[in-house]
Structures are given as structure tokens and as C-alpha cells.
Write a protein that holds these residues in place. Sequence first.
Motif, PDB file in Angstrom:
ATOM      1  N   PHE A   6      22.810 -14.149  15.149  1.00 18.10           N
ATOM      2  CA  PHE A   6      21.370 -14.177  15.432  1.00 18.10           C
ATOM      3  C   PHE A   6      20.748 -12.811  15.148  1.00 18.10           C
ATOM      4  CE2 PHE A   6      17.951 -13.310  18.477  1.00 18.10           C
ATOM      5  CZ  PHE A   6      17.056 -14.292  18.106  1.00 18.10           C
ATOM      6  N   LEU A   7      21.374 -11.750  15.642  1.00 15.55           N
ATOM      7  CA  LEU A   7      20.843 -10.399  15.439  1.00 15.55           C
ATOM      8  C   LEU A   7      20.922  -9.962  13.974  1.00 15.55           C
ATOM      9  CD1 LEU A   7      22.240  -8.600  18.609  1.00 15.55           C
ATOM     10  CD2 LEU A   7      19.896  -9.340  18.171  1.00 15.55           C
ATOM     11  N   TYR A   8      21.856 -10.524  13.225  1.00 13.49           N
ATOM     12  CA  TYR A   8      21.969 -10.196  11.807  1.00 13.49           C
ATOM     13  C   TYR A   8      20.731 -10.649  11.033  1.00 13.49           C
ATOM     14  CZ  TYR A   8      23.705 -10.181   7.025  1.00 13.49           C
ATOM     15  OH  TYR A   8      23.844  -9.973   5.679  1.00 13.49           O
ATOM     16  N   TYR A   9      20.178 -11.813  11.382  1.00 13.00           N
ATOM     17  CA  TYR A   9      19.058 -12.376  10.638  1.00 13.00           C
ATOM     18  C   TYR A   9      17.680 -11.967  11.168  1.00 13.00           C
ATOM     19  CZ  TYR A   9      22.355 -15.233   8.111  1.00 13.00           C
ATOM     20  OH  TYR A   9      23.381 -15.645   7.313  1.00 13.00           O
ATOM     21  N   VAL A  10      17.610 -11.260  12.282  1.00 13.19           N
ATOM     22  CA  VAL A  10      16.315 -10.876  12.861  1.00 13.19           C
ATOM     23  C   VAL A  10      15.470 -10.050  11.894  1.00 13.19           C
ATOM     24  CG1 VAL A  10      15.258  -9.450  14.668  1.00 13.19           C
ATOM     25  CG2 VAL A  10      16.971 -11.152  15.271  1.00 13.19           C
ATOM     26  N   PRO A  11      16.008  -9.029  11.199  1.00 16.27           N
ATOM     27  CA  PRO A  11      15.132  -8.270  10.277  1.00 16.27           C
ATOM     28  C   PRO A  11      14.548  -9.128   9.162  1.00 16.27           C
ATOM     29  CG  PRO A  11      17.163  -7.075  10.686  1.00 16.27           C
ATOM     30  CD  PRO A  11      17.332  -8.432  11.302  1.00 16.27           C
ATOM     31  N   TYR A  12      15.322 -10.068   8.633  1.00 19.38           N
ATOM     32  CA  TYR A  12      14.827 -10.914   7.544  1.00 19.38           C
ATOM     33  C   TYR A  12      13.717 -11.850   8.026  1.00 19.38           C
ATOM     34  CZ  TYR A  12      19.153  -9.276   5.477  1.00 19.38           C
ATOM     35  OH  TYR A  12      20.166  -8.499   5.012  1.00 19.38           O
ATOM     36  N   VAL A  13      13.895 -12.407   9.203  1.00 17.36           N
ATOM     37  CA  VAL A  13      12.882 -13.307   9.751  1.00 17.36           C
ATOM     38  C   VAL A  13      11.613 -12.538  10.078  1.00 17.36           C
ATOM     39  CG1 VAL A  13      12.348 -14.794  11.713  1.00 17.36           C
ATOM     40  CG2 VAL A  13      14.566 -14.958  10.610  1.00 17.36           C
ATOM     41  N   THR A  14      11.776 -11.348  10.638  1.00 12.27           N
ATOM     42  CA  THR A  14      10.604 -10.525  10.967  1.00 12.27           C
ATOM     43  C   THR A  14       9.826 -10.165   9.709  1.00 12.27           C
ATOM     44  OG1 THR A  14      11.828  -9.612  12.839  1.00 12.27           O
ATOM     45  CG2 THR A  14       9.872  -8.419  12.132  1.00 12.27           C
ATOM     46  N   LEU A  15      10.523  -9.787   8.661  1.00 17.18           N
ATOM     47  CA  LEU A  15       9.855  -9.471   7.403  1.00 17.18           C
ATOM     48  C   LEU A  15       9.132 -10.690   6.837  1.00 17.18           C
ATOM     49  CD1 LEU A  15       9.354  -7.390   5.167  1.00 17.18           C
ATOM     50  CD2 LEU A  15      11.465  -8.190   4.104  1.00 17.18           C
ATOM     51  N   ALA A  16       9.783 -11.835   6.902  1.00 16.40           N
ATOM     52  CA  ALA A  16       9.153 -13.061   6.388  1.00 16.40           C
ATOM     53  C   ALA A  16       7.908 -13.426   7.184  1.00 16.40           C
ATOM     54  CB  ALA A  16      10.159 -14.205   6.429  1.00 16.40           C
ATOM     55  N   VAL A  17       7.974 -13.290   8.497  1.00 20.27           N
ATOM     56  CA  VAL A  17       6.827 -13.643   9.344  1.00 20.27           C
ATOM     57  C   VAL A  17       5.659 -12.698   9.099  1.00 20.27           C
ATOM     58  CG1 VAL A  17       6.076 -13.659  11.760  1.00 20.27           C
ATOM     59  CG2 VAL A  17       8.176 -14.800  11.110  1.00 20.27           C
ATOM     60  N   MET A  18       5.951 -11.440   8.777  1.00 19.03           N
ATOM     61  CA  MET A  18       4.867 -10.490   8.527  1.00 19.03           C
ATOM     62  C   MET A  18       4.266 -10.643   7.138  1.00 19.03           C
ATOM     63  SD  MET A  18       6.042  -6.957  10.389  1.00 19.03           S
ATOM     64  CE  MET A  18       7.253  -6.610   9.169  1.00 19.03           C
ATOM     65  N   THR A  19       5.086 -11.007   6.147  1.00 15.72           N
ATOM     66  CA  THR A  19       4.575 -11.029   4.776  1.00 15.72           C
ATOM     67  C   THR A  19       4.035 -12.379   4.326  1.00 15.72           C
ATOM     68  OG1 THR A  19       6.802 -11.436   3.945  1.00 15.72           O
ATOM     69  CG2 THR A  19       6.056  -9.154   4.007  1.00 15.72           C
ATOM     70  N   PHE A  20       4.574 -13.469   4.845  1.00 14.29           N
ATOM     71  CA  PHE A  20       4.155 -14.787   4.347  1.00 14.29           C
ATOM     72  C   PHE A  20       2.655 -15.042   4.514  1.00 14.29           C
ATOM     73  CE2 PHE A  20       3.583 -19.386   4.664  1.00 14.29           C
ATOM     74  CZ  PHE A  20       4.020 -19.741   3.405  1.00 14.29           C
ATOM     75  N   PRO A  21       2.050 -14.779   5.686  1.00 12.83           N
ATOM     76  CA  PRO A  21       0.593 -15.009   5.773  1.00 12.83           C
ATOM     77  C   PRO A  21      -0.208 -14.128   4.805  1.00 12.83           C
ATOM     78  CG  PRO A  21       1.532 -14.801   7.959  1.00 12.83           C
ATOM     79  CD  PRO A  21       2.608 -14.422   6.989  1.00 12.83           C
ATOM     80  N   ALA A  22       0.275 -12.911   4.565  1.00  8.95           N
ATOM     81  CA  ALA A  22      -0.443 -12.018   3.655  1.00  8.95           C
ATOM     82  C   ALA A  22      -0.349 -12.493   2.210  1.00  8.95           C
ATOM     83  CB  ALA A  22       0.103 -10.600   3.774  1.00  8.95           C
ATOM     84  N   ILE A  23       0.759 -13.141   1.863  1.00 10.82           N
ATOM     85  CA  ILE A  23       0.915 -13.643   0.494  1.00 10.82           C
ATOM     86  C   ILE A  23      -0.172 -14.664   0.177  1.00 10.82           C
ATOM     87  CG2 ILE A  23       2.398 -15.077  -0.975  1.00 10.82           C
ATOM     88  CD1 ILE A  23       4.792 -13.712   0.354  1.00 10.82           C
ATOM     89  N   ILE A  24      -0.514 -15.478   1.153  1.00  7.38           N
ATOM     90  CA  ILE A  24      -1.514 -16.518   0.922  1.00  7.38           C
ATOM     91  C   ILE A  24      -2.929 -16.008   1.177  1.00  7.38           C
ATOM     92  CG2 ILE A  24      -2.282 -18.801   1.701  1.00  7.38           C
ATOM     93  CD1 ILE A  24       0.680 -19.414   2.196  1.00  7.38           C
ATOM     94  N   ALA A  25      -3.096 -15.110   2.126  1.00  8.98           N
ATOM     95  CA  ALA A  25      -4.439 -14.657   2.506  1.00  8.98           C
ATOM     96  C   ALA A  25      -4.959 -13.510   1.645  1.00  8.98           C
ATOM     97  CB  ALA A  25      -4.445 -14.230   3.979  1.00  8.98           C
ATOM     98  N   ALA A  26      -4.094 -12.707   1.040  1.00 14.75           N
ATOM     99  CA  ALA A  26      -4.553 -11.530   0.307  1.00 14.75           C
ATOM    100  C   ALA A  26      -5.293 -11.853  -0.990  1.00 14.75           C
ATOM    101  CB  ALA A  26      -3.384 -10.590   0.045  1.00 14.75           C
ATOM    102  N   PRO A  27      -4.807 -12.770  -1.811  1.00 12.38           N
ATOM    103  CA  PRO A  27      -5.554 -13.054  -3.047  1.00 12.38           C
ATOM    104  C   PRO A  27      -6.896 -13.735  -2.750  1.00 12.38           C
ATOM    105  CG  PRO A  27      -3.313 -13.914  -3.195  1.00 12.38           C
ATOM    106  CD  PRO A  27      -3.539 -13.504  -1.780  1.00 12.38           C
ATOM    107  N   GLN A  28      -7.802 -13.608  -3.691  1.00 14.16           N
ATOM    108  CA  GLN A  28      -9.096 -14.271  -3.529  1.00 14.16           C
ATOM    109  C   GLN A  28      -8.949 -15.784  -3.633  1.00 14.16           C
ATOM    110  OE1 GLN A  28     -11.680 -12.539  -6.451  1.00 14.16           O
ATOM    111  NE2 GLN A  28     -11.857 -10.598  -5.356  1.00 14.16           N
ATOM    112  N   VAL A  29      -7.957 -16.215  -4.390  1.00 12.92           N
ATOM    113  CA  VAL A  29      -7.664 -17.636  -4.541  1.00 12.92           C
ATOM    114  C   VAL A  29      -6.326 -17.889  -3.845  1.00 12.92           C
ATOM    115  CG1 VAL A  29      -7.281 -19.511  -6.171  1.00 12.92           C
ATOM    116  CG2 VAL A  29      -8.856 -17.653  -6.753  1.00 12.92           C
TER     117      VAL A  29
END
Length: 105
Positions: free
Chosen positions: A39-62
Motif C-alpha cells: 500500500f505504501l509503495y503505491y501512495v506516491p503514484y496515486v497522489t501524483l495521479a490525483v493531483m495531475t489528472f484534473p489539471a490535464i482536463i481543466a488546463a486546456p481551453q478545449v
Amino acid sequence: MIHNIYLYILVAAAVSCLIRVLPLTLIRGKIKNPFIRSFLYYVPYVTLAVMTFPAIIAAPQVPLAGIIALIAGSIAAWWGVNMIGIAALCCGVVFVCEMTAGYLI
């Protein structure tokens, strides 16, 4: 109700400090439970995904451009492209999608 900014900062600093200090003081030995270790091994990857995924969709104008870039970047990563190449590819995909979106609308 008290609206003191210094009180808010103090509480936020205390909570942040406790989150970092408590595991160091409470867990003295090596963690031997394989479930907790995995569980602790995957925490950094999940945290990074949770922080970046909304920005991937929200940052572009489209927003569709972000989704297409995410798919293109995932395919490139699957093929073994390095991080610089994936970042350049995704930026290019978003650029092209946003440029052509003006013609489509």
C-alpha cells in the motif's frame, strides 16, 4: 466567530507538522506486513495521479484536447518513450487540437 488569519496559519502548520512527525515517532521498526508495504509503495503514484489528472482536463481551453493528449501520452509511455518525449508529444497534441478546434466550432 474569530477571523484571525494568524490562527488559521498556525492551525494549518500544526496539522501539517503532525502529519509528518507522527509516523516518524510512532513507527520505530521496519514495517513487515506485506499488505501495508505494498500500500505504501503505491501512495506516491496515486497522489501524483490525483493531483495531475484534473489539471490535464481543466488546463486546456478545449477539455477534449486534454483527454486526447492523455490517451496519446499513455500510448507513448506504453511504447517506452521517455518523459521528455511524452511531455513534448502531449503539448503538441494539445496545441494541434486547440488550433483545429477553432475551425470546428
